[in-house]
Motif scaffolding. Sequence first.
Motif, mmCIF file in Angstrom:
data_model
loop_
_atom_site.group_PDB
_atom_site.id
_atom_site.type_symbol
_atom_site.label_atom_id
_atom_site.label_comp_id
_atom_site.label_asym_id
_atom_site.label_seq_id
_atom_site.Cartn_x
_atom_site.Cartn_y
_atom_site.Cartn_z
ATOM 1 N N LYS A 155 50.682 57.103 -16.492
ATOM 2 C CA LYS A 155 50.770 57.361 -17.922
ATOM 3 C C LYS A 155 50.986 58.841 -18.229
ATOM 4 O O LYS A 155 51.780 59.205 -19.098
ATOM 5 N N ARG B 278 56.323 53.104 -16.236
ATOM 6 C CA ARG B 278 55.342 54.175 -16.020
ATOM 7 C C ARG B 278 55.398 54.736 -14.601
ATOM 8 O O ARG B 278 54.406 54.722 -13.853
ATOM 9 N N LEU C 54 51.147 55.447 -26.157
ATOM 10 C CA LEU C 54 50.619 55.631 -24.803
ATOM 11 C C LEU C 54 49.112 55.918 -24.813
ATOM 12 O O LEU C 54 48.642 56.660 -25.670
#
Length: 287
Positions: free
Chosen positions: A189, A185, A287
Amino acid sequence: MEEEVPEPEAGPEAEAGQAADKSGKGVVAAFGQSLKTLRVRAGMEREEFGKRLGYSASTIASFEQGRRIPPPRAIDRSDEVLGAGGLLKVWKDQLEEAQYPAFFQGMAQLEKRAIELLAYDTLVVKGLLQTEEYLRAVLSNRRPLLDTEVIEQRVTARLARQAIFDRRPTPMLSFVMCESVLRRRIGGKGVLRGQLEHLLLIGQRRNVEIQIMPFDCEDNSGVDGPFTVVTRDDGKRFAYAEAQGTGTLEADPKRVILAAARYGTIRSQALSPRESLAFIEKLLGDL
């Protein structure tokens, strides 16, 4: 009398990570001096000149002092505004080369003439596939820290390289990346989400194949790390590998053939392009 804008103190950046190599810095400095000379001769202040180009006076100062490389369109516009008659435009090719780190300049030229590019990556998304947000996050994570102007310069340069996707004749582009690349990441995100969405779009192009090497794959011939194989428009092939701020461009036919063969094996071990896009979609949904 026009006040000079002082140059910022040099950061702790390594030699290979500077805005350009030593010869490149000389080119940038010479162009900046030429730009300033022509501007002064035209009787134009930096602020007025900047307005006509769409830049601030401080940005014009950074161009003139060799701290920032202007994009091609700014060079063309400067030539027109100052009535330089092409004297500034002749610097474009040299300035384009100087915007890359010394170790990457050869590879950048090869990309412009590539009819095929094969890339295997294990750490981050390939530069040609990066979104601007992801790219900025990658550069911001470099240690020692990169100066702000170096980051801006590299962002511009790397995004310009992505013109390869729309070039005609269309080059064949193949990318294999480890699952870890898609799970890391970098930037957070939101940045990763945008990057995965971009991969899905790029992967739908007819001349592009994106494949994923999943964690649970028992066979992976890419254990020696990331590399790229490029075939130039004259048929000659090169292999390129980069690590820790250095790059190696290999032209020996035997070594390049072995690299290409290794890539073929890696590609056969990875998920198919169709399976890979489905894999990316699943990661995006998680996610």
